[in-house]
Scaffold this motif. Structure first.
Motif, PDB file in Angstrom:
ATOM      1  N   SER A  74       0.832  -1.396   0.211  1.00 32.42           N
ATOM      2  CA  SER A  74      -0.073  -0.132  -0.021  1.00 32.42           C
ATOM      3  C   SER A  74       0.866   1.233  -0.044  1.00 32.42           C
ATOM      4  O   SER A  74       2.082   0.929   0.270  1.00 32.42           O
ATOM      5  CB  SER A  74      -0.997   0.195   1.238  1.00 32.42           C
ATOM      6  N   ALA A  75       0.171   2.414  -0.029  1.00 34.89           N
ATOM      7  CA  ALA A  75       0.983   3.722  -0.091  1.00 34.89           C
ATOM      8  C   ALA A  75       1.291   3.976   1.424  1.00 34.89           C
ATOM      9  O   ALA A  75       0.413   3.069   2.365  1.00 34.89           O
ATOM     10  CB  ALA A  75       0.135   4.950  -0.521  1.00 34.89           C
ATOM     11  N   THR A 115      -2.746   8.501   0.514  1.00 32.77           N
ATOM     12  CA  THR A 115      -3.834   8.358  -0.442  1.00 32.77           C
ATOM     13  C   THR A 115      -4.879   9.495  -0.112  1.00 32.77           C
ATOM     14  O   THR A 115      -5.322  10.084  -1.115  1.00 32.77           O
ATOM     15  CB  THR A 115      -4.512   7.053  -0.517  1.00 32.77           C
ATOM     16  N   GLU A 159       1.390   4.295  -4.261  1.00 33.02           N
ATOM     17  CA  GLU A 159       1.989   2.837  -4.128  1.00 33.02           C
ATOM     18  C   GLU A 159       3.200   2.758  -4.986  1.00 33.02           C
ATOM     19  O   GLU A 159       4.115   1.854  -4.814  1.00 33.02           O
ATOM     20  CB  GLU A 159       1.072   2.118  -4.649  1.00 33.02           C
ATOM     21  N   PHE A 206      -3.583  -1.647  -5.579  1.00 37.02           N
ATOM     22  CA  PHE A 206      -4.544  -0.591  -5.782  1.00 37.02           C
ATOM     23  C   PHE A 206      -4.594  -0.074  -7.306  1.00 37.02           C
ATOM     24  O   PHE A 206      -5.271   0.408  -7.723  1.00 37.02           O
ATOM     25  CB  PHE A 206      -4.185   0.489  -4.705  1.00 37.02           C
ATOM     26  N   ARG A 208     -10.997   2.679  -2.470  1.00 34.95           N
ATOM     27  CA  ARG A 208     -10.260   2.729  -1.370  1.00 34.95           C
ATOM     28  C   ARG A 208     -10.127   1.425  -0.728  1.00 34.95           C
ATOM     29  O   ARG A 208     -10.960   0.700  -0.681  1.00 34.95           O
ATOM     30  CB  ARG A 208     -10.821   3.715  -0.484  1.00 34.95           C
ATOM     31  N   GLY A 209      -8.768   1.051  -0.407  1.00 35.20           N
ATOM     32  CA  GLY A 209      -8.590  -0.090   0.400  1.00 35.20           C
ATOM     33  C   GLY A 209      -8.359  -1.337  -0.640  1.00 35.20           C
ATOM     34  O   GLY A 209      -8.109  -2.410  -0.420  1.00 35.20           O
ATOM     35  N   GLY A 210      -8.208  -1.155  -1.851  1.00 39.64           N
ATOM     36  CA  GLY A 210      -7.810  -1.862  -2.688  1.00 39.64           C
ATOM     37  C   GLY A 210      -6.745  -2.770  -3.030  1.00 39.64           C
ATOM     38  O   GLY A 210      -6.715  -3.747  -3.871  1.00 39.64           O
ATOM     39  N   SER A 211      -5.731  -2.371  -2.244  1.00 36.58           N
ATOM     40  CA  SER A 211      -4.542  -2.998  -2.383  1.00 36.58           C
ATOM     41  C   SER A 211      -4.729  -4.713  -1.824  1.00 36.58           C
ATOM     42  O   SER A 211      -3.958  -5.625  -2.199  1.00 36.58           O
ATOM     43  CB  SER A 211      -3.437  -2.593  -1.914  1.00 36.58           C
ATOM     44  N   ASP A 212      -5.708  -4.869  -0.976  1.00 33.26           N
ATOM     45  CA  ASP A 212      -6.180  -6.227  -0.480  1.00 33.26           C
ATOM     46  C   ASP A 212      -6.485  -7.088  -1.785  1.00 33.26           C
ATOM     47  O   ASP A 212      -6.130  -8.103  -1.863  1.00 33.26           O
ATOM     48  CB  ASP A 212      -7.229  -6.110   0.399  1.00 33.26           C
TER      49      ASP A 212
HETATM   50  N1  ASP Z   1      -3.608   3.420  -0.601  1.00 31.89           N
HETATM   51  C1  ASP Z   1      -5.229   2.885  -0.931  1.00 31.89           C
HETATM   52  C2  ASP Z   1      -6.064   3.474  -0.019  1.00 31.89           C
HETATM   53  O1  ASP Z   1      -5.702   3.938   0.898  1.00 31.89           O
HETATM   54  C3  ASP Z   1      -5.196   1.404  -1.177  1.00 31.89           C
HETATM   55  C4  ASP Z   1      -4.887   0.681  -0.041  1.00 31.89           C
HETATM   56  O2  ASP Z   1      -4.236   1.089   0.881  1.00 31.89           O
HETATM   57  O3  ASP Z   1      -5.448  -0.436   0.110  1.00 31.89           O
HETATM   58  O4  ASP Z   1      -7.251   3.396  -0.191  1.00 31.89           O
END
Ligand code: ASP
Ligand code: MG
Length: 418
Positions: free
Chosen positions: A41-42, A47, A74, A136, A150-154
């Motif tokens: 992730s970043a 982000t 990222e 992401f 958002r949260g897409g790196s999972d």
């Molecule tokens: N950096 C992106 C976010 O904050 C993706 C992630 O962290 O999963 O949403």
């Protein structure tokens, strides 16, 4: 030897010291002889900062350019991790989304992964080189940069694990696993050793924000074994186990010891909407929900009251609070067609859900829930059920009390555990 995808969240990547810890953990897996790809992730907060720049630049920003901006967080962490790994003597290089490539839909800011070309990662793995992949991000068929929401790196990590047929996808995060409920509300909450995809999907979508919900759906579809672990523990040969998210077959053997209920979740982000005096005739309900569906508004709980003598009925349902303004707009526009009297809404509600595959084979789960809430004078405003979930809507002020009471009622408190 195993093939492992390791994913590190923003907290683990925030600053060079933490990236060094991450690199040591990756090195540890490499030294054990495993094939490793890493998804990052970043840095935490980055982000948000980038999103704000876009908003400041223009409230009506072009989503394609938004993606170019927010995907950069990222890019930075993947390059930094590769540098630090190299400095520890580990062969590593970064592979940006467009370099692999990771192809996605063109739904900018919430794109879906369509394919991952796994050739480069496969070659890197065979050569003992760690592929560091920014989460992401991806690219459309016409080569525009996208992000996955958002949260897409999972979701990136699970997709890479699926493409590489990895033995495991280890997600390192700032919690050390999935708990029976939010430990900030119930200190006696227990960490679950295993949870099924379906349960995790329900828990994630009703507020247990450990993983992006989409990543769980993808893991279920692709049968990726996902492990949630703490990024703060030091790497050892016997790490503290996190929570494994697996198929029900992997849990089958232990059904006897399994609790009826696996977890309790709450969600304060829903609003209750009521239309009064809707004509009680065929098609009335359709005239409410069809335009909401057309507007892509996700209606969750629905209650239709018994008809008044007047031949009309009240209809109550919930929508995400973030969609409230749009929902009211749609309903006001459709007033003539629907023919209701008043449009009322209440944001001071919370949805409490009990979730568990164990309830498939047991009766009485719902009534236990209603009894426990009634004993504390908590009124139930709406109910929905699925095969493995019962949800109730209550006054938001009682959220914490309800969660605590139910955690005890279903025998989930730590000292009750066998
Ligand atoms: N950096 C992106 C976010 O904050 C993706 C992630 O962290 O999963 O949403
Ligand atoms: Mg996250």
């Amino acid at each position: 030897m195993a093939r492992i995808v390791m994913k590190f969240g923003g907290t683990s990547m925030a600053g060079i010291e933490r990236i060094r810890n991450v690199a040591n953990r990756v090195k540890h897996e490499v030294d054990l002889g495993n094939e490793v790809a890493v998804v990052v992730s970043a840095m935490s907060g980055e982000t948000d900062r980038l999103v704000n720049f876009c908003r400041e630049a223009s409230p009506l920003y072009d989503p394609r350019e938004y993606d170019v901006v927010v995907a950069s967080g990222e890019q930075v962490t993947s390059g930094l991790l590769a540098i630090v790994l190299q400095s520890l003597g580990v062969k590593a290089r970064s592979w940006l989304g467009w370099q692999l490539p990771i192809r996605t839909s063109d739904a900018h800011a919430s794109a879906r992964i369509e394919t991952i070309n796994s050739e480069a990662i496969g070659k890197a793995m065979a050569a003992g080189e760690v592929a560091v992949i920014p989460g992401f991000q991806g690219m459309t068929v016409d080569d525009r940069v996208t992000t996955l929401g958002r949260g897409g790196s999972d979701t990136s990590a699970v997709a890479v694990a699926a493409a590489m047929k990895a033995d495991r996808c280890d997600i390192y995060t700032d919690v050390d696993g999935v708990y029976t409920t939010d430990p900030r509300i119930v200190p006696k909450a227990r960490k679950l050793a295993k949870v099924t995809y379906e349960e995790m999907l329900e828990l994630a979508s009703v507020g247990a924000k450990v993983l992006q919900t989409r990543s769980v759906g993808l893991a279920m579809k692709e049968r990726v074994r996902v492990q949630v672990l703490s990024s703060f523990d030091q790497p050892t040969d016997n790490p503290t186990p996190g929570t494994m998210i697996v198929g029900e077959d992997e849990i089958e053997g232990t059904t006897m010891e399994r609790q009826l209920i696996t977890g309790i979740a709450y969600d304060k982000n829903e609003t209750k909407v009521t239309l009064t005096a809707v004509p009680d005739r065929p098609g009335a309900v359709a005239s409410i929900f069809a335009p909401l569906a057309d507007a892509n508004i996700n209606v969750d709980m629905i209650v239709q009251n018994v008809a008044h003598d007047t031949g009309s009925t009240d209809v109550t349902f919930t929508v995400p609070t973030a969609e409230l303004a749009r929902s009211l707009d749609v309903l006001e526009r459709e007033r003539g067609t629907i023919g209701y009297e008043r449009l009322i809404h209440d944001t001071n509600v919370a949805k409490i859900s009990v979730v568990g595959v164990g309830m498939r084979s047991h009766a009485g789960v719902a009534s236990k829930m209603f009894d426990a809430l009634a004993a504390r004078g908590i009124n139930v405003l709406a109910i929905t059920t699925s095969e493995i979930k019962v949800s109730v809507l209550i006054n938001e002020d009682y959220t914490e009390l309800a969660v605590r009471v139910l955690h005890t009622a279903y025998g989930l408190d730590a000292e009750d555990a066998a």
